[in-house]
Write an enzyme that holds these catalytic residues in place. Structure first.
Site, short mmCIF file in Angstrom:
data_model
loop_
_atom_site.label_atom_id
_atom_site.label_comp_id
_atom_site.label_asym_id
_atom_site.label_seq_id
_atom_site.Cartn_x
_atom_site.Cartn_y
_atom_site.Cartn_z
N PHE A 292 0.86 -1.18 0.00
CA PHE A 292 0.00 0.00 0.00
C PHE A 292 0.91 1.24 0.00
O PHE A 292 1.82 1.34 0.82
CB PHE A 292 -0.88 -0.04 1.25
CG PHE A 292 -1.96 1.00 1.27
CD1 PHE A 292 -3.15 0.80 0.58
CD2 PHE A 292 -1.79 2.18 1.97
CE1 PHE A 292 -4.14 1.76 0.60
CE2 PHE A 292 -2.79 3.15 1.99
CZ PHE A 292 -3.96 2.93 1.31
N ASP A 363 1.85 -5.36 8.55
CA ASP A 363 0.69 -4.50 8.37
C ASP A 363 -0.52 -5.42 8.19
O ASP A 363 -0.57 -6.21 7.24
CB ASP A 363 0.87 -3.59 7.14
CG ASP A 363 -0.26 -2.58 7.01
OD1 ASP A 363 -1.38 -2.88 7.50
OD2 ASP A 363 -0.04 -1.51 6.42
N TYR A 388 -11.15 0.46 10.61
CA TYR A 388 -12.31 0.89 9.80
C TYR A 388 -12.57 -0.02 8.61
O TYR A 388 -13.54 0.16 7.91
CB TYR A 388 -12.13 2.35 9.33
CG TYR A 388 -10.85 2.61 8.55
CD1 TYR A 388 -10.75 2.26 7.21
CD2 TYR A 388 -9.76 3.21 9.17
CE1 TYR A 388 -9.58 2.51 6.50
CE2 TYR A 388 -8.58 3.45 8.48
CZ TYR A 388 -8.50 3.10 7.14
OH TYR A 388 -7.34 3.32 6.45
N LYS A 389 -11.70 -0.99 8.39
CA LYS A 389 -11.95 -1.94 7.29
C LYS A 389 -12.79 -3.10 7.82
O LYS A 389 -13.94 -2.91 8.18
CB LYS A 389 -10.63 -2.38 6.67
CG LYS A 389 -9.95 -1.21 5.92
CD LYS A 389 -8.58 -1.53 5.38
CE LYS A 389 -8.02 -0.29 4.66
NZ LYS A 389 -6.59 -0.37 4.40
N ARG A 537 -12.20 -4.72 -7.52
CA ARG A 537 -11.95 -5.42 -6.27
C ARG A 537 -13.28 -5.67 -5.55
O ARG A 537 -14.09 -4.77 -5.42
CB ARG A 537 -11.04 -4.52 -5.42
CG ARG A 537 -10.28 -5.24 -4.35
CD ARG A 537 -9.25 -4.31 -3.76
NE ARG A 537 -9.86 -3.14 -3.12
CZ ARG A 537 -9.31 -2.50 -2.08
NH1 ARG A 537 -8.15 -2.89 -1.60
NH2 ARG A 537 -9.90 -1.45 -1.56
C1 PLP Z 1 -5.84 0.85 4.34
C2 PLP Z 1 -4.39 0.70 4.48
C3 PLP Z 1 -3.63 1.68 5.12
C4 PLP Z 1 -4.27 2.95 5.59
O1 PLP Z 1 -3.48 3.67 6.45
P1 PLP Z 1 -4.01 4.88 7.32
O2 PLP Z 1 -2.79 5.63 7.65
O3 PLP Z 1 -4.67 4.29 8.53
O4 PLP Z 1 -4.98 5.66 6.49
C5 PLP Z 1 -2.27 1.44 5.28
N1 PLP Z 1 -1.70 0.31 4.83
C6 PLP Z 1 -2.42 -0.64 4.21
C7 PLP Z 1 -1.76 -1.90 3.73
C8 PLP Z 1 -3.78 -0.46 3.99
O5 PLP Z 1 -4.48 -1.38 3.34
#
Ligand code: PLP
Length: 578
Positions: A292, A363, A388-389, A537
């Protein structure tokens, strides 16, 4: 007892004839056919003298499903090879007479495996791309075409529907799955707008009905009436650790190692800096080029401000093993890839990374609440994830952070804020870290957001991770199967691993017009998302979805593709799809 016969008709006849001696009831034989196997199975069933079976399930693409069904329901309509060939380009007509190797015995034994292999080899000579096996035990017998079925939850669903007398991809079968679904009762705990099939719980989880009630209580009672007293009286001060421990229960972390605070990005900054300090002398940080972006950006920010630190990307700069050769301080990887849904073998990777002397940071953004994670067991060093996911705590809900207790004495938070101080209310001029995981807090926690998280965790408390994972894999398998039964000219290509055990709780397909198609789907109430340049997705959250939802979603997609409606939808990258 084993026997080699030369075609599937004789195989079934042989089974029926020898049922007594084999010790099973011939009426409990379930015949399962896939693709060409479906045609063979259909031929068996339509023979006038066919033995009586418990049921038959035929899996087939759109091209060959109809003739199979016809030949099955209508005894007269025996399908000959010519007819099959015309109706079904996918049919392996020359292999209609195929070798069937029968073995009856315990499916756990080595002998069974050996027999399966023999059978597989015999079949492969005729049809290299296809596999066949016959499975049996004392009172149940299946003929399975395509060994890959065995690795999926599909196999169980097939036998369930066979008993109910319907086809595994029929709407009627969905009702059978939904009735058997142990998690079906969870759905009522969430609010969902009418007419929406929500396949994006992997980006923003649905709203637990109890969340607004809990948030209102915090706002009106704890804040409105309790005012500042609520830090103590309503337990606000303890919340970041208390909620951390509750999340710990979902990710295999014993108490005292997890806190809820900030965002993933900020937490990564804290952990990566701490890791660099713990591995002083080592300057390399490793992540994957497909991670990400925010995870990569945070490392690049650290590279910019800390002299000598270098960020290396798996893929772009070499393999993990190659990059580990040059003493790395830490490796940051995401357990489930956000685009493809592919999941990593967390334990194996952790071992490899630690063997090189580096720290392993996971992560869990797409793992927590999606599959079983056991941070303590795999000996992870550190981890982050969001709420939040899959955890359904709402937009902007705080993330979580884990540091294994063995590191607490040496891991230091670089953002040394007052909430991580040993005694924040002493207002001392010098920073002294709190003991344990508390020092990874920074500033005032988001108490109102915590309310929604609490409501969500109340639901998670009653969920078995095994049930969750089983349903998640079955839904993903079903979705892939239904998608692949659509007209191939639509042009979708599976991006996610086909093997459910190698997938998180999402399935992605590639399509060159993916953005327009996703927008057309959203217009019709099927909400998935799009990831540039061409990935559609679909997330499968077992707590809020039914098998029928998945069937309907694919049906709606089929309609959009058949009518070409997606062509009317704008495909410039606006704000509509996230
Ligand atoms: C959704 C997601 C994030 C989001 O990070 P925030 O800083 O909490 O907005 C980070 N890493 C991954 C792999 C994600 O899927």
């Amino acid at each position: 007892m084993t026997e080699i016969v030369d075609d599937v008709r004789r195989a079934v006849r042989w089974l029926a004839d020898n049922a007594d001696e084999l010790g099973f009831d011939p009426e409990r034989i379930v015949l399962v056919g896939h693709s060409a196997g479906a045609h063979l199975a259909a031929m068996v069933m339509t023979k006038a003298d066919a033995p009586k079976l418990a049921g038959a399930v035929f899996l087939s693409g759109v091209f060959d499903l109809e003739p199979v069904r016809r030949s099955y329901v209508n005894d007269d309509a025996k399908m000959n090879a010519e007819e099959a060939k015309t109706n079904s380009p996918a049919l392996l007509a020359p292999a209609v007479i195929c070798p069937v190797h029968i073995y009856v015995g315990d499916s756990e034994t080595e002998e069974f495996k050996r027999q399966s292999q023999l059978m597989h080899d015999a079949w492969c000579q005729k049809v290299p791309a296809c596999t066949l096996s016959v499975l049996g035990n004392r009172n149940h017998f299946n003929i399975v075409f395509d060994l890959t079925l065995l690795q999926s939850r599909l196999f169980n669903r097939i036998t369930a529907t066979a008993k109910a007398g319907c086809n595994v991809t029929d709407l009627a079968a969905m009702k059978v799955f939904d009735q058997a679904d142990k998690l079906a009762c969870e759905r009522a705990k969430f609010q969902m707008p009418e007419g929406v099939i929500y396949l994006d719980g992997n980006s923003l989880g649905a709203l637990p009905k109890a969340a607004p009630v809990r948030v209102k209580e915090i706002v009106e009672k704890e804040w409105g009436e309790g005012l500042i007293r609520s830090w103590g009286e309503a337990g606000w001060y303890k919340k970041p650790l208390e909620l951390g421990d509750r999340i710990g229960g979902l990710i295999g972390a014993a108490a005292g190692q997890t806190v809820v605070a900030d965002s993933i990005s900020v937490n990564l900054f804290k952990l990566v800096c701490a890791a660099l300090e713990m591995r002083s002398g080592r300057k390399r940080l490793i992540t994957d080029e497909s991670n990400f972006p925010s995870d990569i950006y945070v490392l690049q920010g650290i590279e910019r401000i800390l002299p000598g630190v270098e960020v290396k990307l798996i893929g772009r700069d070499g393999s993990l093993d190659e990059l580990l050769e040059d003493s790395a301080a830490a490796v940051l990887l995401t357990g489930v890839d956000f685009k493809t849904g592919a999941c990593l073998e967390m334990q194996q990777v952790t071992e490899r990374v630690q063997a090189s002397g580096a720290l392993m940071i996971w992560d869990l953004a797409h793992s927590a609440g999606a599959l079983s994670v056991d941070l303590d067991y795999i000996n992870a060093d550190m981890a982050v994830g969001c709420t939040y996911k899959y955890l359904n705590a709402g937009p902007g809900a705080p993330a979580f952070l884990y540091v294994a207790s063995r590191h607490h004495a040496v891991a230091r938070n670089p953002i040394s804020g007052w909430f991580g101080h040993k005694d924040p209310f002493a207002f001392d001029a010098d920073y002294a870290p709190a003991d344990g995981i508390r020092q990874f807090l920074v500033g005032t926690p988001p108490i109102v957001s915590y309310g929604a998280l609490e409501a969500s965790l109340d639901i998670w408390e009653g969920v078995s991770m095994t049930d969750l994972r089983t349903k998640s894999m079955a839904m993903g398998d079903l979705f892939i199967e239904l998608m692949e039964a659509l007209d191939p000219s639509y042009g979708f290509t599976l991006v996610s691993p086909r093997d459910a055990s190698k997938r998180g709780s999402q399935v992605s397909f590639r399509h060159k017009d993916g953005l327009a198609i996703m927008r057309a789907l959203i217009e019709k109430g099927v909400i998935g998302d799009f990831r540039a340049p061409d990935i559609l997705r679909f997330g499968f959250t077992p707590l809020t979805l039914s098998f029928e939802d998945i069937w309907q979603a694919v049906n709606i997609l089929n309609d959009i593709m058949k009518t070409g409606r997606w062509r009317d939808v704008s495909s410039d990258r606006g704000a509509a799809v996230t």
